[in-house]
Design a protein around this motif. Structure first.
Motif, PDB file in Angstrom:
ATOM      1  N   THR A   1       0.823  -1.214   0.000  1.00 20.77           N
ATOM      2  CA  THR A   1       0.000   0.000   0.000  1.00 20.77           C
ATOM      3  C   THR A   1       0.853   1.257   0.000  1.00 20.77           C
ATOM      4  O   THR A   1       0.647   2.156  -0.814  1.00 20.77           O
ATOM      5  CB  THR A   1      -0.920   0.012   1.238  1.00 20.77           C
ATOM      6  OG1 THR A   1      -1.625  -1.223   1.283  1.00 20.77           O
ATOM      7  CG2 THR A   1      -1.903   1.164   1.173  1.00 20.77           C
ATOM      8  N   LEU A   2       1.811   1.293   0.919  1.00 21.85           N
ATOM      9  CA  LEU A   2       2.609   2.514   1.038  1.00 21.85           C
ATOM     10  C   LEU A   2       3.462   2.765  -0.202  1.00 21.85           C
ATOM     11  O   LEU A   2       3.493   3.863  -0.729  1.00 21.85           O
ATOM     12  CB  LEU A   2       3.482   2.458   2.301  1.00 21.85           C
ATOM     13  CG  LEU A   2       2.679   2.468   3.602  1.00 21.85           C
ATOM     14  CD1 LEU A   2       3.602   2.329   4.808  1.00 21.85           C
ATOM     15  CD2 LEU A   2       1.849   3.754   3.715  1.00 21.85           C
ATOM     16  N   VAL A   3       4.136   1.708  -0.666  1.00 21.76           N
ATOM     17  CA  VAL A   3       5.002   1.896  -1.830  1.00 21.76           C
ATOM     18  C   VAL A   3       4.169   2.268  -3.057  1.00 21.76           C
ATOM     19  O   VAL A   3       4.511   3.184  -3.815  1.00 21.76           O
ATOM     20  CB  VAL A   3       5.868   0.641  -2.102  1.00 21.76           C
ATOM     21  CG1 VAL A   3       6.650   0.798  -3.399  1.00 21.76           C
ATOM     22  CG2 VAL A   3       6.814   0.409  -0.941  1.00 21.76           C
ATOM     23  N   SER A   4       3.023   1.580  -3.224  1.00 24.11           N
ATOM     24  CA  SER A   4       2.175   1.883  -4.385  1.00 24.11           C
ATOM     25  C   SER A   4       1.649   3.316  -4.312  1.00 24.11           C
ATOM     26  O   SER A   4       1.618   4.031  -5.317  1.00 24.11           O
ATOM     27  CB  SER A   4       0.986   0.933  -4.467  1.00 24.11           C
ATOM     28  OG  SER A   4       1.422  -0.387  -4.512  1.00 24.11           O
ATOM     29  N   THR A   5       1.225   3.713  -3.131  1.00 24.56           N
ATOM     30  CA  THR A   5       0.713   5.080  -2.985  1.00 24.56           C
ATOM     31  C   THR A   5       1.799   6.082  -3.338  1.00 24.56           C
ATOM     32  O   THR A   5       1.568   7.040  -4.079  1.00 24.56           O
ATOM     33  CB  THR A   5       0.231   5.329  -1.540  1.00 24.56           C
ATOM     34  OG1 THR A   5      -0.670   4.286  -1.172  1.00 24.56           O
ATOM     35  CG2 THR A   5      -0.479   6.670  -1.421  1.00 24.56           C
ATOM     36  N   LEU A   6       2.983   5.808  -2.813  1.00 24.99           N
ATOM     37  CA  LEU A   6       4.101   6.715  -3.076  1.00 24.99           C
ATOM     38  C   LEU A   6       4.367   6.843  -4.575  1.00 24.99           C
ATOM     39  O   LEU A   6       4.429   7.949  -5.125  1.00 24.99           O
ATOM     40  CB  LEU A   6       5.352   6.184  -2.357  1.00 24.99           C
ATOM     41  CG  LEU A   6       6.486   7.182  -2.250  1.00 24.99           C
ATOM     42  CD1 LEU A   6       6.179   8.197  -1.154  1.00 24.99           C
ATOM     43  CD2 LEU A   6       7.807   6.467  -1.958  1.00 24.99           C
ATOM     44  N   ILE A   7       4.503   5.690  -5.238  1.00 24.40           N
ATOM     45  CA  ILE A   7       4.808   5.737  -6.672  1.00 24.40           C
ATOM     46  C   ILE A   7       3.633   6.348  -7.443  1.00 24.40           C
ATOM     47  O   ILE A   7       3.822   7.135  -8.368  1.00 24.40           O
ATOM     48  CB  ILE A   7       5.159   4.329  -7.217  1.00 24.40           C
ATOM     49  CG1 ILE A   7       6.360   3.757  -6.448  1.00 24.40           C
ATOM     50  CG2 ILE A   7       5.488   4.400  -8.710  1.00 24.40           C
ATOM     51  CD1 ILE A   7       6.728   2.337  -6.830  1.00 24.40           C
ATOM     52  N   ALA A   8       2.413   5.998  -7.015  1.00 19.86           N
ATOM     53  CA  ALA A   8       1.237   6.555  -7.697  1.00 19.86           C
ATOM     54  C   ALA A   8       1.245   8.082  -7.594  1.00 19.86           C
ATOM     55  O   ALA A   8       0.844   8.776  -8.524  1.00 19.86           O
ATOM     56  CB  ALA A   8      -0.042   5.995  -7.094  1.00 19.86           C
TER      57      ALA A   8
ATOM     58  N   THR B   1       2.690  -7.133  -7.204  1.00 21.79           N
ATOM     59  CA  THR B   1       1.373  -6.500  -7.127  1.00 21.79           C
ATOM     60  C   THR B   1       1.471  -4.979  -7.224  1.00 21.79           C
ATOM     61  O   THR B   1       0.518  -4.314  -7.620  1.00 21.79           O
ATOM     62  CB  THR B   1       0.693  -6.885  -5.790  1.00 21.79           C
ATOM     63  OG1 THR B   1       0.768  -8.297  -5.664  1.00 21.79           O
ATOM     64  CG2 THR B   1      -0.758  -6.447  -5.773  1.00 21.79           C
ATOM     65  N   ILE B   2       2.635  -4.439  -6.837  1.00 18.47           N
ATOM     66  CA  ILE B   2       2.780  -2.978  -6.854  1.00 18.47           C
ATOM     67  C   ILE B   2       2.555  -2.417  -8.254  1.00 18.47           C
ATOM     68  O   ILE B   2       1.954  -1.347  -8.405  1.00 18.47           O
ATOM     69  CB  ILE B   2       4.176  -2.582  -6.305  1.00 18.47           C
ATOM     70  CG1 ILE B   2       4.202  -2.850  -4.798  1.00 18.47           C
ATOM     71  CG2 ILE B   2       4.478  -1.113  -6.585  1.00 18.47           C
ATOM     72  CD1 ILE B   2       5.553  -2.649  -4.159  1.00 18.47           C
ATOM     73  N   VAL B   3       2.975  -3.153  -9.270  1.00 20.27           N
ATOM     74  CA  VAL B   3       2.841  -2.637 -10.644  1.00 20.27           C
ATOM     75  C   VAL B   3       1.373  -2.368 -11.010  1.00 20.27           C
ATOM     76  O   VAL B   3       1.021  -1.234 -11.364  1.00 20.27           O
ATOM     77  CB  VAL B   3       3.533  -3.571 -11.665  1.00 20.27           C
ATOM     78  CG1 VAL B   3       3.319  -3.044 -13.080  1.00 20.27           C
ATOM     79  CG2 VAL B   3       5.015  -3.686 -11.353  1.00 20.27           C
ATOM     80  N   PRO B   4       0.504  -3.384 -10.917  1.00 16.98           N
ATOM     81  CA  PRO B   4      -0.893  -3.082 -11.248  1.00 16.98           C
ATOM     82  C   PRO B   4      -1.531  -2.080 -10.279  1.00 16.98           C
ATOM     83  O   PRO B   4      -2.379  -1.277 -10.686  1.00 16.98           O
ATOM     84  CB  PRO B   4      -1.605  -4.435 -11.150  1.00 16.98           C
ATOM     85  CG  PRO B   4      -0.685  -5.319 -10.410  1.00 16.98           C
ATOM     86  CD  PRO B   4       0.704  -4.827 -10.666  1.00 16.98           C
ATOM     87  N   LEU B   5      -1.106  -2.090  -9.029  1.00 16.96           N
ATOM     88  CA  LEU B   5      -1.659  -1.123  -8.073  1.00 16.96           C
ATOM     89  C   LEU B   5      -1.339   0.299  -8.515  1.00 16.96           C
ATOM     90  O   LEU B   5      -2.206   1.177  -8.511  1.00 16.96           O
ATOM     91  CB  LEU B   5      -1.104  -1.361  -6.664  1.00 16.96           C
ATOM     92  CG  LEU B   5      -1.697  -2.529  -5.881  1.00 16.96           C
ATOM     93  CD1 LEU B   5      -1.044  -2.628  -4.508  1.00 16.96           C
ATOM     94  CD2 LEU B   5      -3.204  -2.400  -5.724  1.00 16.96           C
ATOM     95  N   VAL B   6      -0.092   0.499  -8.922  1.00 16.17           N
ATOM     96  CA  VAL B   6       0.297   1.833  -9.370  1.00 16.17           C
ATOM     97  C   VAL B   6      -0.459   2.203 -10.647  1.00 16.17           C
ATOM     98  O   VAL B   6      -0.968   3.321 -10.792  1.00 16.17           O
ATOM     99  CB  VAL B   6       1.826   1.917  -9.605  1.00 16.17           C
ATOM    100  CG1 VAL B   6       2.198   3.198 -10.333  1.00 16.17           C
ATOM    101  CG2 VAL B   6       2.561   1.823  -8.278  1.00 16.17           C
TER     102      VAL B   6
END
Ligand SMILES: Nc1ncnc2c1ncn2[C@@H]1O[C@H](COP(=O)(O)OP(=O)(O)OP(=O)(O)O)[C@@H](O)[C@H]1O
Ligand SMILES: [Mg+2]
Lengths: 332, 219
Positions: B20-27, B92-97
């Motif tokens: 969640t945190l990493v995806s939010t950050l990159i997003a 999972t981070i890729v599709p989340l972003v």
């Protein structure tokens, strides 16, 4: 200082074309306080926004000193804008910055060091009498205080010109007078040229030397404030100066005087005692006064009796009371 | 519930937070510039450009209208290219972003719209450049609103991350699905859901506390 030459600004939306400013030419001198007055929608804001090119005129030229702004590049324009402060009806302070930081903003743009920024900002805070509120945020200030901060901010980079678009329209009459007095002081102290936009006669009257009356995008008449207010030639000027004046008031050949109330006392007692003591019937052609804290501000246009002798009596009585008045020229 | 289970849950929480945190950050790294560009290229913006504005708008709307699970599957090749694998929390981070960045861009754009046009105009009148308007006026003035948007985005991303558990993602979502759904261990599913709710609640509270502290606009 500022020269507008044949400025026209059109706005075109889908199928309608609005000419907000229509071939206006004005020359504003260095160090003067110039008023632009007109009813809502007359094009005043659009015109003043053409001065610092927040609005690009459709045609015409804007000169700031010797520099033609309408043909200046982006960088030149930005530097010119740093020499022209602007204040607004809605103050437009940065809500997330405190008073000090707001005033620092234009200094940051000018690339001034942090230490010097704060020093300069504090000077300005003192100038506008806001020392106690230095750390306050805009949401904690009253309208008058916000405008003081906005003025300080606009003056931070020592501009040569201060543009004021309805700067007092959101303020009560007392605060309005205080802000206008501040503008006047700034004009006198630093020689800053001030352009004041307003729809209120009393604002222009209090501080401006010259005024342009605008209506439907065009300047209807312009000149010394005294001249324009005493002898309004255009219908717009007449309506602005004496809103409740009837048509007969524009008859030529009658002798009228204009009494200016500058806070001496309420106007009813003055007028009543004038009539009672002189025993002369005086006709009020129109009045635009307001009582602020028991003092009258504004003006009244009075029709004078035909007889030379009675006229002198009235004038003497006014002089004795220390009331300022001017005589209409058309009576001579 | 035994120790092993507790260890499993602890790992799940860690993975969920990580995703969640990493995806939010990159997003946000992608979404803020996108949102800013979208905002300033509007026809009343400080840098109007119909083409750019429309282009970004279409891209954002396109990605946002694809259901997350479909997006998840559709970008598997991209995920493999970037991470090297398609399962686990990093993958999972890729599709989340991909799903969150356009969402964030819209959030950012709407936060910037809250900054008054008058303030922007005042900044222009003082001779600010466009870049100065962006980083000295727009972003700082919109900061509290951006933060609120960030919280909402984070909760949404957390929800998506749980969904990703279905197709090999990690974290609490995977645990809920593997134990609760496939093995009918409803107690475990229940516990993971409680943790998910607690995490969202925690960030929400902490975020609101922070927003109230930094917002100077008053009540
Ligand atoms: N951005 C714009 N697009 C279209 N029309 C505009 C725009 N700005 C101003 N106008 C029109 O130009 C005319 C003059 O507006 P302007 O704001 O200059 O008047 P004003 O004299 O300042 O009035 P007020 O006293 O109400 O501020 C109005 O008819 C207004 O509708
Ligand atoms: Mg206006």
């Amino acid at each position: 200082m500022i020269r507008l030459e044949h400025i026209t600004k059109e706005f075109s939306s889908k199928n309608k074309k609005v000419t907000a400013v229509d071939d206006v030419s004005i020359h504003i001198q260095k160090g003067e306080i110039y008023g632009i007055i007109g009813f809502s929608g007359a094009g005043k804001s659009t015109l003043v926004r053409c001065i610092n090119l927040l609005e690009m005129p459709t045609s015409g030229r804007v000169y700031f000193g010797d520099q033609e702004l309408t043909s200046a590049g982006e960088q030149e324009l930005r530097l010119a804008r740093q020499k022209m402060g602007m204040i607004f009806q809605q103050f437009n302070l940065l809500e997330q910055r405190n008073v000090l930081k707001n005033i620092c903003y234009p200094l940051e743009l000018a690339g001034i060091s942090k230490k010097d920024r704060i020093k300069r900002a504090k000077e300005l805070i003192r100038l506008v009498d806001m020392e106690e509120k230095e750390k306050a945020y805009p949401s904690q200030l009253s309208g008058g205080q916000k405008q003081r901060v906005a003025i300080a901010r606009a003056l931070a980079t020592n501009p040569e010109v201060l543009l004021c678009d309805e700067a007092t329209s959101a303020l009560d009459p007392i605060t309005t007078r205080a802000i206008l007095a501040l503008l006047k002081r700034i004009n006198e102290m630093f020689g800053v040229t001030v352009v004041i936009i307003s729809h209120e006669m009393r604002v222009v009257e209090q501080v401006c030397g010259r005024v342009a009356v605008m209506s439907r995008g065009a300047v209807e008449e312009a000149g010394e404030v005294k001249e324009v207010f005493l002898n309004p030639k255009s219908e717009t000027a007449r309506r602005l100066i004496l809103p409740d004046k009837d048509e007969a008031g524009s008859d030529a050949g009658r002798h009228s005087i204009r009494i200016a109330f500058d806070g001496q006392s309420s106007f009813e007692p003055v007028f009543a005692s004038l009539v009672l003591e002189s025993g002369i019937k005086l006709n009020i052609l129109g009045a635009n006064t307001e009582n602020i804290g028991g003092r009258a501000f504004g003006q009244m246009l009075i029709e004078m009796p035909k007889e030379q002798e009675k006229q002198e009596t009235v004038k003497k009585m006014l002089r004795d009371r220390g009331i300022h008045f001017e005589e209409g020229r058309d009576g001579r | 519930m035994n120790l092993q289970m507790m260890g499993l849950l602890a790992d799940g929480i860690k993975e969920t937070l990580y995703m969640t945190l990493v995806s939010t950050l990159i997003a946000y790294v992608i979404g803020i510039p996108l949102g800013v560009v979208c905002f300033i290229t509007d026809k009343n913006g400080i840098c109007p450009s119909r083409v750019v504005h429309l282009g970004i708008g279409i891209l954002i709307n396109f990605v946002r209208s694809v259901p997350f699970l479909i997006l998840l599957v559709a970008i598997i090749p991209l995920t493999r290219l970037i991470v090297g694998t398609t399962i686990g929390s990093t993958a999972t981070i890729v599709p989340l972003v991909a799903a969150a960045a356009p969402y964030v861009a819209r959030m950012v754009e709407s936060s910037l719209k809250e900054v008054g046009t008058g303030v922007i105009e005042a900044a222009e009148s003082m001779g600010s450049s466009r870049l100065q308007i962006i980083y000295k006026v727009l972003l700082p003035e919109a900061k509290p609103s951006l933060l609120v948007g960030g919280l909402i985005s984070m909760a949404t991303i957390l929800g998506y991350s749980a969904m990703a558990g279905f197709v090999g993602g990690g974290g609490l979502g995977a645990i809920a699905i593997n134990y609760g759904y496939y093995r009918y261990q409803t107690d475990i599913m229940f516990v993971t859901v409680v943790f998910l709710v607690l995490i969202v609640q925690f960030f929400q509270e902490a975020g609101i506390w922070l927003v109230n502290r930094i917002d100077k606009r008053g009540a």
